[in-house]
Design an enzyme around this catalytic site. Structure first.
Site, PDB file in Angstrom:
ATOM      1  N   PHE A 156     -14.228   2.920   5.024  1.00 43.87           N
ATOM      2  CA  PHE A 156     -13.078   2.011   4.060  1.00 43.87           C
ATOM      3  C   PHE A 156     -12.933   3.081   2.915  1.00 43.87           C
ATOM      4  O   PHE A 156     -13.578   3.308   1.869  1.00 43.87           O
ATOM      5  CB  PHE A 156     -13.704   0.770   3.723  1.00 43.87           C
ATOM      6  CG  PHE A 156     -12.540  -0.022   3.173  1.00 43.87           C
ATOM      7  CD1 PHE A 156     -11.611  -0.811   4.131  1.00 43.87           C
ATOM      8  CD2 PHE A 156     -12.132  -0.467   1.662  1.00 43.87           C
ATOM      9  CE1 PHE A 156     -10.723  -1.681   3.882  1.00 43.87           C
ATOM     10  CE2 PHE A 156     -11.284  -1.157   1.413  1.00 43.87           C
ATOM     11  CZ  PHE A 156     -10.457  -1.914   2.469  1.00 43.87           C
ATOM     12  N   VAL A 157     -11.712   3.314   2.795  1.00 38.72           N
ATOM     13  CA  VAL A 157     -11.393   4.227   1.627  1.00 38.72           C
ATOM     14  C   VAL A 157     -10.150   3.512   0.556  1.00 38.72           C
ATOM     15  O   VAL A 157      -9.718   2.624   1.047  1.00 38.72           O
ATOM     16  CB  VAL A 157     -10.352   5.360   2.221  1.00 38.72           C
ATOM     17  CG1 VAL A 157     -11.641   6.310   2.890  1.00 38.72           C
ATOM     18  CG2 VAL A 157      -9.392   5.231   3.111  1.00 38.72           C
ATOM     19  N   ARG A 187      -5.823   0.503  -6.332  1.00 34.39           N
ATOM     20  CA  ARG A 187      -4.414   1.020  -5.743  1.00 34.39           C
ATOM     21  C   ARG A 187      -3.780   1.890  -6.670  1.00 34.39           C
ATOM     22  O   ARG A 187      -3.381   3.064  -6.382  1.00 34.39           O
ATOM     23  CB  ARG A 187      -3.423  -0.171  -5.912  1.00 34.39           C
ATOM     24  CG  ARG A 187      -3.701  -1.041  -4.752  1.00 34.39           C
ATOM     25  CD  ARG A 187      -2.350  -1.967  -4.603  1.00 34.39           C
ATOM     26  NE  ARG A 187      -2.510  -3.240  -3.813  1.00 34.39           N
ATOM     27  CZ  ARG A 187      -2.458  -3.322  -2.379  1.00 34.39           C
ATOM     28  NH1 ARG A 187      -2.379  -2.278  -1.731  1.00 34.39           N
ATOM     29  NH2 ARG A 187      -2.598  -4.528  -1.735  1.00 34.39           N
ATOM     30  N   LYS A 229      -6.961   6.443  11.236  1.00 31.13           N
ATOM     31  CA  LYS A 229      -8.402   6.329  11.567  1.00 31.13           C
ATOM     32  C   LYS A 229      -8.491   6.379  13.063  1.00 31.13           C
ATOM     33  O   LYS A 229      -7.508   6.400  13.692  1.00 31.13           O
ATOM     34  CB  LYS A 229      -9.129   5.146  10.988  1.00 31.13           C
ATOM     35  CG  LYS A 229      -9.065   4.795   9.509  1.00 31.13           C
ATOM     36  CD  LYS A 229      -9.738   3.607   9.187  1.00 31.13           C
ATOM     37  CE  LYS A 229      -9.893   3.280   7.678  1.00 31.13           C
ATOM     38  NZ  LYS A 229     -10.713   2.155   7.493  1.00 31.13           N
ATOM     39  N   ASP A 256      -4.992   1.903  10.902  1.00 27.96           N
ATOM     40  CA  ASP A 256      -6.438   1.787  11.133  1.00 27.96           C
ATOM     41  C   ASP A 256      -6.502   1.342  12.546  1.00 27.96           C
ATOM     42  O   ASP A 256      -6.791   2.215  13.550  1.00 27.96           O
ATOM     43  CB  ASP A 256      -6.991   0.439  10.000  1.00 27.96           C
ATOM     44  CG  ASP A 256      -8.386   0.446  10.397  1.00 27.96           C
ATOM     45  OD1 ASP A 256      -9.047   1.115  11.241  1.00 27.96           O
ATOM     46  OD2 ASP A 256      -8.879  -0.525   9.800  1.00 27.96           O
ATOM     47  N   GLY A 286       0.865  -1.208  -0.011  1.00 29.46           N
ATOM     48  CA  GLY A 286      -0.202  -0.018   0.062  1.00 29.46           C
ATOM     49  C   GLY A 286       0.977   1.250  -0.017  1.00 29.46           C
ATOM     50  O   GLY A 286       0.389   2.322  -0.534  1.00 29.46           O
ATOM     51  N   ASP A 340      -6.269  -0.331  -1.489  1.00 31.59           N
ATOM     52  CA  ASP A 340      -6.771  -1.458  -2.325  1.00 31.59           C
ATOM     53  C   ASP A 340      -8.140  -2.017  -1.640  1.00 31.59           C
ATOM     54  O   ASP A 340      -8.169  -1.944  -0.363  1.00 31.59           O
ATOM     55  CB  ASP A 340      -5.997  -2.780  -2.810  1.00 31.59           C
ATOM     56  CG  ASP A 340      -5.843  -3.484  -1.339  1.00 31.59           C
ATOM     57  OD1 ASP A 340      -5.318  -3.210  -0.186  1.00 31.59           O
ATOM     58  OD2 ASP A 340      -6.316  -4.807  -1.836  1.00 31.59           O
TER      59      ASP A 340
HETATM   60  P1  IMP Z   1      -3.982  -2.006  10.966  1.00 31.47           P
HETATM   61  O1  IMP Z   1      -2.951  -2.967  11.535  1.00 31.47           O
HETATM   62  O2  IMP Z   1      -5.282  -2.306  11.364  1.00 31.47           O
HETATM   63  O3  IMP Z   1      -3.533  -0.386  11.212  1.00 31.47           O
HETATM   64  O4  IMP Z   1      -4.164  -2.012   9.313  1.00 31.47           O
HETATM   65  C1  IMP Z   1      -3.241  -1.155   8.603  1.00 31.47           C
HETATM   66  C2  IMP Z   1      -3.409  -1.781   7.171  1.00 31.47           C
HETATM   67  O5  IMP Z   1      -4.848  -2.314   6.987  1.00 31.47           O
HETATM   68  C3  IMP Z   1      -2.964  -1.049   6.099  1.00 31.47           C
HETATM   69  O6  IMP Z   1      -1.824  -0.841   5.867  1.00 31.47           O
HETATM   70  C4  IMP Z   1      -4.142  -1.187   4.987  1.00 31.47           C
HETATM   71  O7  IMP Z   1      -3.221  -2.235   4.228  1.00 31.47           O
HETATM   72  C5  IMP Z   1      -5.074  -2.061   5.421  1.00 31.47           C
HETATM   73  N1  IMP Z   1      -6.447  -0.878   5.526  1.00 31.47           N
HETATM   74  C6  IMP Z   1      -6.959  -0.561   6.849  1.00 31.47           C
HETATM   75  N2  IMP Z   1      -8.040   0.356   6.377  1.00 31.47           N
HETATM   76  C7  IMP Z   1      -8.051   0.548   5.277  1.00 31.47           C
HETATM   77  C8  IMP Z   1      -8.834   1.134   4.334  1.00 31.47           C
HETATM   78  O8  IMP Z   1      -9.815   1.931   4.687  1.00 31.47           O
HETATM   79  N3  IMP Z   1      -8.829   0.804   3.049  1.00 31.47           N
HETATM   80  C9  IMP Z   1      -7.860  -0.058   2.553  1.00 31.47           C
HETATM   81  N4  IMP Z   1      -6.793  -0.588   3.404  1.00 31.47           N
HETATM   82  C10 IMP Z   1      -7.069  -0.525   4.681  1.00 31.47           C
HETATM   83 MG    MG Z   2      -0.260  -0.871   4.615  1.00 30.74          MG
END
Ligand code: IMP
Ligand code: MG
Length: 183
Positions: free
Chosen positions: A156-157, A169, A135, A107, A48, A163
């Site tokens: 969700f973006v 992407r 987030k 996130d 990403g 993606d």
């Molecule tokens: P975390 O471990 O929950 O912080 O997740 C991080 C990863 O989840 C990011 O690097 C993204 O790959 C994916 N992710 C989280 N939220 C989104 C979203 O809204 N759109 C797309 N990918 C997301």
């Molecule tokens: Mg990522």
């Protein structure tokens, strides 16, 4: 790909290509000032962060080294699985070095908090985080994110590296995915 190409899949555009470039320019200035006179290794989190890395790195008026890691914390859907695995490790020995992790979104914060402690165990001079988007849940987690592009709502973006099932992407802007796409 532009928002117009996937118009029916998006409820709105959150950030245009121009807004993203301008914000990355501001972050690059701040980072340059903070690391003045220091060597800096930026570590992109695949896949990403590819777009953010490319544009942030080119916004610097100084040398930066670039390396990559791939970790998995998500399945192919919209929810975190809670499991972090290293799929590709750094090629660089980071002991004694200043490391800046670059990601596109935080996130739950699970991925980056795990990654930070993993990198910290390798005796670097420092580890800090730069993310384009954050987030609300991540704000509550104990992850020290020094550079944030924007805080966004819990939606969700997609686009600019982000993606849904490996699609969107290559969208130039960032938009909110319409619920009908993943319902
Ligand atoms: P975390 O471990 O929950 O912080 O997740 C991080 C990863 O989840 C990011 O690097 C993204 O790959 C994916 N992710 C989280 N939220 C989104 C979203 O809204 N759109 C797309 N990918 C997301
Ligand atoms: Mg990522």
């Amino acid at each position: 790909m532009d928002a117009a190409d996937v118009d029916a899949d998006l409820t709105n555009t959150l950030f245009t290509e121009e807004q993203i470039q301008s914000r990355l320019g501001e972050l690059a200035k701040q980072i340059e000032a903070d690391y003045e006179g220091e060597d800096l290794l930026i570590v992109g989190v695949l896949r990403g962060a590819v777009m953010v890395m490319a544009d942030l790195a080119r916004s610097f008026n100084r040398h930066v080294e670039m390396d990559w890691m791939a970790v998995s914390s998500y399945g192919s859907g919209t929810k975190s699985s809670g499991v972090v695995r290293i799929l590709k490790d750094l090629d660089t020995d980071i002991s004694g070095r200043h490391v800046l992790i670059v990601d596109e979104i935080i996130d739950t914060g699970l991925t980056l908090s795990w990654l930070t402690s993993n990198l910290n165990s390798r005796n670097p001079a420092s580890v800090t985080i730069c993310t384009l988007l954050r987030k609300p849940e991540a704000v509550r987690m104990d992850v020290d994110v020094k550079y944030v592009g924007w805080d966004i709502a819990n939606e969700f973006v997609v686009g600019y590296g982000l993606d849904y099932h490996e699609k969107y992407r290559n969208l130039r802007s960032i938009g909110t995915l319409a619920p009908h796409v993943y319902a």
